[in-house]
Design a protein around this motif. Structure first.
Motif, mmCIF file in Angstrom:
data_model
loop_
_atom_site.group_PDB
_atom_site.id
_atom_site.type_symbol
_atom_site.label_atom_id
_atom_site.label_comp_id
_atom_site.label_asym_id
_atom_site.label_seq_id
_atom_site.Cartn_x
_atom_site.Cartn_y
_atom_site.Cartn_z
ATOM 1 N N ILE A 211 12.563 -6.017 3.645
ATOM 2 C CA ILE A 211 12.398 -4.725 2.977
ATOM 3 C C ILE A 211 11.195 -4.751 2.037
ATOM 4 O O ILE A 211 10.575 -3.738 1.779
ATOM 5 C CB ILE A 211 13.699 -4.354 2.232
ATOM 6 N N THR A 212 10.851 -5.944 1.532
ATOM 7 C CA THR A 212 9.699 -6.051 0.632
ATOM 8 C C THR A 212 8.468 -6.510 1.411
ATOM 9 O O THR A 212 8.563 -7.409 2.236
ATOM 10 C CB THR A 212 9.974 -7.047 -0.508
ATOM 11 N N PRO A 213 7.339 -5.917 1.131
ATOM 12 C CA PRO A 213 6.127 -6.326 1.839
ATOM 13 C C PRO A 213 5.774 -7.775 1.496
ATOM 14 O O PRO A 213 5.919 -8.187 0.351
ATOM 15 C CB PRO A 213 5.057 -5.376 1.282
ATOM 16 N N ARG A 214 5.340 -8.520 2.490
ATOM 17 C CA ARG A 214 4.939 -9.911 2.233
ATOM 18 C C ARG A 214 3.426 -9.931 2.070
ATOM 19 O O ARG A 214 2.690 -9.596 2.982
ATOM 20 C CB ARG A 214 5.360 -10.802 3.394
ATOM 21 N N ILE A 215 2.995 -10.313 0.872
ATOM 22 C CA ILE A 215 1.564 -10.308 0.586
ATOM 23 C C ILE A 215 1.145 -11.718 0.190
ATOM 24 O O ILE A 215 1.748 -12.329 -0.700
ATOM 25 C CB ILE A 215 1.244 -9.325 -0.560
ATOM 26 N N ASP B 3 2.427 -6.193 -8.655
ATOM 27 C CA ASP B 3 2.433 -5.693 -7.283
ATOM 28 C C ASP B 3 3.469 -6.500 -6.485
ATOM 29 O O ASP B 3 4.084 -7.422 -7.011
ATOM 30 C CB ASP B 3 1.033 -5.798 -6.660
ATOM 31 N N TYR B 4 3.607 -6.137 -5.204
ATOM 32 C CA TYR B 4 4.646 -6.813 -4.410
ATOM 33 C C TYR B 4 4.298 -8.278 -4.104
ATOM 34 O O TYR B 4 5.128 -9.013 -3.598
ATOM 35 C CB TYR B 4 4.899 -6.052 -3.108
#
Lengths: 378, 394
Positions: B242-246, B193-194
């Protein structure tokens, strides 16, 4: 009679044992390396076999390498859907379009889908908003939405070759697949933008669980037109096979160097035999033996040495690596290596050793043929 | 009495010995150079300097299959002394029917660790949706050209995607055999996953920070996380990305921090493969083929039995004769060993160029170390000396 006497006489020479050992050690190098590589390859194949691919397959046009260029007849979908062993047939029309928002425009890929909701469900996607259900709605992938600052409720314009379609983004989804960088639209929008409804770019489908995949794929291939290709997505076994093939390719090249040394060793052994047996060979000539007999004797000697050496070498190499791995296991319990040699590999090593030995001994054997008793210090 | 003036050893017979030594030496050199090349290529896969540190998954059995929280890259980069922090998602995949590795990166961070020179096309950017740059080696091997569209099939997960070749690069590192794509592409293909990446590589200033200090920070981060925290988007204000921060909850004991070289070295060390053991293995191969050299030397003695007998008859002692033969043959043996080494280099270069010298779809580099040359000459000298000095010359 003369051959048997000469053959036994040559074999009784004191250099025979050391000659067998010289070649046997070289054969042992090859056998042990093969044994270890076999173990490593088996491990990787076993690991690859542990994962059971979900069984996603793609049908693409064989005339084009890119999905966006691929053209498949749309009626193929119905043909596949009717097959009992196929589930979730997902035809997709992939287009490159110019996407215009309030902030600017950018070239993106859009995917036309019959049922966007079902597509997202099969991908295990999460959605912020609702799924696109008609020709005025679209869903944006999370990465695309972030890149272009698109939010649910935004209106966007899609343009392909001068054809414009205005749609509203009703949801932003996350599927952890490439769809996250694309815009999903109902098929009618894609058809309108592409200017036709007779083709799709790609058909994705899955096989039902418990189905014999080879048999099912054969049947599917029979129903497909000639200009399409079928691709399996998760080719774990193929990947493992190629990894092993890379090692084997190098091992084969390396083995050539070992067999070259075997040939050279055989040359030296035959030369030594001829030098040390000049008296005996000249005696045989004096007793009426023909040139051919000398040649045959040297060749038979070399073949015998190679034969015994390859048997000893294969045994030594295999047993040696197994002993070494057992010792290693005692020292490092985490290292569990079990080398083994396949029967065909043993036969291959045996035959190649024999061939190399024959090649190596031919020149000294030919040179020995003209030896005459008058030239020898009798 | 000096016999150095007599040429009683016939050239034709010496030639046989030279050929045998050359081939044995070549076999040793091919074995040693390729094994050490593999070792070097593997251990320097993530970088060889002491200033490159890897944050990895301790539970993973290979360097390509671990998963660590990607947000740790930000935490690490905020530490004093950390010059760059590159989260990377490595995904084995199949492209054009061939096995290969795709690496998802944040180009800006990656460039601080690996110098990438574009041969064709443009540098990669994180918002290059559906694009990738390919290493020169893989581009040549798979005949990939600029602007080609590649269908990439996942191996660890049931996913596929199409990428357009934005550029072809050279980095003079194992990356030349890989495809570089934006981080999220690597995550898709890896099946992560991200919030996860395969590993995080960091460049540090050794005078300011150490790997153990970074690990301490990771332990602190793990202990500060709320027990109810699972996998949630960050609540902290972050720059737009641009990428989700999780933010992922993790156990500090599952995370390792080591110099990249040591990290890779530990994997091969687990199987007893050290540089020394590989050298010993190669030397064993030489010693095994050394029996052929011994046989060739004995044959040479037999072939010169007449000449040796004459010299013995006119008063030459065995010791003097042995010294003389050794003095006459040693230079030739050294020359043969040199030719063997040179031949091995040439053969390996050809094999490497032909794409046959690959392990895990990465080209094995040729490592010409002084050890290999020294062992080559030492073993040849040892075998030749031992056989001549132990011969009875009767």
């Amino acid at each position: 009679m003369a051959f048997a006497t000469g053959y036994i006489m040559l074999l009784r020479k004191r250099g025979a044992v050391s000659s067998i050992i010289a070649i046997a050690l070289l054969v042992a190098i090859i056998a042990s390396t093969n044994a270890i590589v076999n173990y490593l390859n088996l491990q990787s194949e076993t690991l690859a076999g542990l994962v059971n691919p979900r069984g996603t397959y793609l049908i693409l046009s064989s005339n084009f390498t890119a999905i966006t260029d691929s053209r498949l007849p749309a009626d193929l979908t119905a043909k596949l859907s009717n097959l009992g062993y196929v589930k979730n047939v997902l035809p997709q029309k992939v287009l490159t379009a110019n996407l215009t928002t309030n902030y600017g425009s950018r070239t993106v890929q859009i995917i036309g889908i019959e049922d966007v909701g079902f597509f997202l469900k099969t991908k295990g996607a999460y959605i912020n908003g609702t799924t696109a259900k008609n020709w005025t709605e679209a869903n944006a992938g999370e990465i695309l939405a972030r890149a272009l600052s698109i939010s649910p409720g935004d209106d966007i314009t899609l343009t392909v070759d001068g054809t414009h379609v205005k749609v509203r983004v009703v949801g932003v989804f996350r599927s952890q697949t490439q769809s996250d960088a694309k815009l999903l639209v109902p098929m009618e929008i894609a058809d309108k933008l592409a200017g036709n409804n007779a083709t799709v770019s790609i058909i994705e489908f899955y096989l039902k669980e418990g189905v014999d995949s080879r048999d099912a794929l054969d049947k599917i291939m029979q129903r497909l037109p000639e200009n399409v290709r079928l691709v399996q997505t998760q080719q774990l076994r193929e990947f493992a096979r190629q990894m092993n093939a890379q090692t084997l390719a190098f091992l084969n090249v390396w083995s050539v160097a070992v067999y070259a040394v075997v040939a050279a060793a055989s040359y030296v052994i035959a030369t030594r035999l001829v030098t040390e047996s000049r008296y005996e060979l000249a005696m045989l000539k004096a007793l009426g033996a023909k040139k051919r007999l000398t040649f045959t004797l040297i060749l038979a000697y070399a073949i015998t040495i190679a034969l015994l050496a390859s048997i000893l070498g294969i045994a030594l190499g295999t047993a040696g690596t197994q002993t070494a791995s057992t010792l290693l296991r005692w020292v490092l319990p985490s290292v569990d290596v079990t080398p083994f040699l396949e029967a065909y590999q043993a036969l291959q090593i045996f035959l190649l050793t024999l061939t190399s030995s024959i090649i190596g001994c031919i020149y000294p054997a030919l040179k020995s043929a003209p030896i005459r008793y008058v030239e020898q210090p009798l | 009495m000096r016999f150095l003036g007599f040429r009683y050893l016939r050239r034709q017979h010496i030639l046989t010995l030279i050929i045998v030594i050359t081939l044995s030496s070549m076999l040793f050199s091919v074995t040693a150079l390729s094994l050490l090349g593999f070792y070097r290529g593997f251990t320097t896969y993530l970088g060889e300097g002491e200033d490159i540190v890897a944050v990895y998954d301790r539970k993973s059995r290979t360097p390509f299959t671990g998963l660590v929280p990607s947000y740790l890259a930000e935490k690490i980069s905020a530490l004093n002394g950390v010059l760059a922090s590159s989260p990377e998602a490595i995904a084995p995949s199949i492209v054009k029917g061939e096995s290969t590795f795709l690496r998802g990166i944040i180009p800006e961070e990656f460039a601080k660790l690996n110098q990438v020179t574009m041969v064709e096309g443009d540098l990669l950017e994180l918002d290059d949706l559906n694009s990738a740059i390919v290493g020169r080696n893989i581009a040549e091997r798979l005949r990939i050209n600029l602007n080609d569209k590649l269908l990439v099939l996942g191996i660890l997960t049931d996913r596929y995607l199409e990428l357009e070749v934005k550029g072809i690069f050279v980095s003079h590192s194992p990356m030349d055999d890989e495809i570089l794509a934006p981080l999220y592409v690597g995550q898709w293909l890896r099946g992560a996953d991200y919030g996860h990446v395969t590993l995080i590589r960091s460049k540090i200033d050794r005078d300011t920070i150490t790997p153990s200090r970074i690990f301490e920070e990771i332990v602190k981060e793990a202990s500060e996380q709320s027990p109810s925290l699972g996998s949630t988007p960050s609540q902290e204000p972050q720059p737009p990305s641009i990428t989700p921060r999780i933010v992922i909850r993790f156990r500090a004991e599952n995370i390792g921090v080591e110099e990249a070289y040591n990290f890779m070295k530990n994997y091969v060390d687990r199987y007893g493969l050290t540089r020394e053991s590989l050298l010993i293995l190669s030397a064993m191969v030489f010693l095994f083929s050394g029996t052929s050299i011994a046989t060739a030397l004995k044959t040479l003695m037999v072939q010169h039995k007449g000449e040796i007998s004459v010299l013995r008859a006119i008063g030459a002692s065995k010791r003097l004769l042995k010294k003389d033969i050794l003095a006459k043959l040693m230079p030739w043996s050294i020359v043969a060993a040199s030719i063997g080494f040179t031949l091995a280099l040439a053969i390996l270069t050809v094999i490497q160029g032909g794409g046959y010298m690959q392990v895990l779809s990465h080209t094995v580099p040729l490592l010409i170390g002084p050890f290999v040359i020294a062992i080559n000459f030492a073993i040849v000298s040892l075998i030749v000396s031992a056989v001549i000095l132990r011969s009875d010359l009767e």
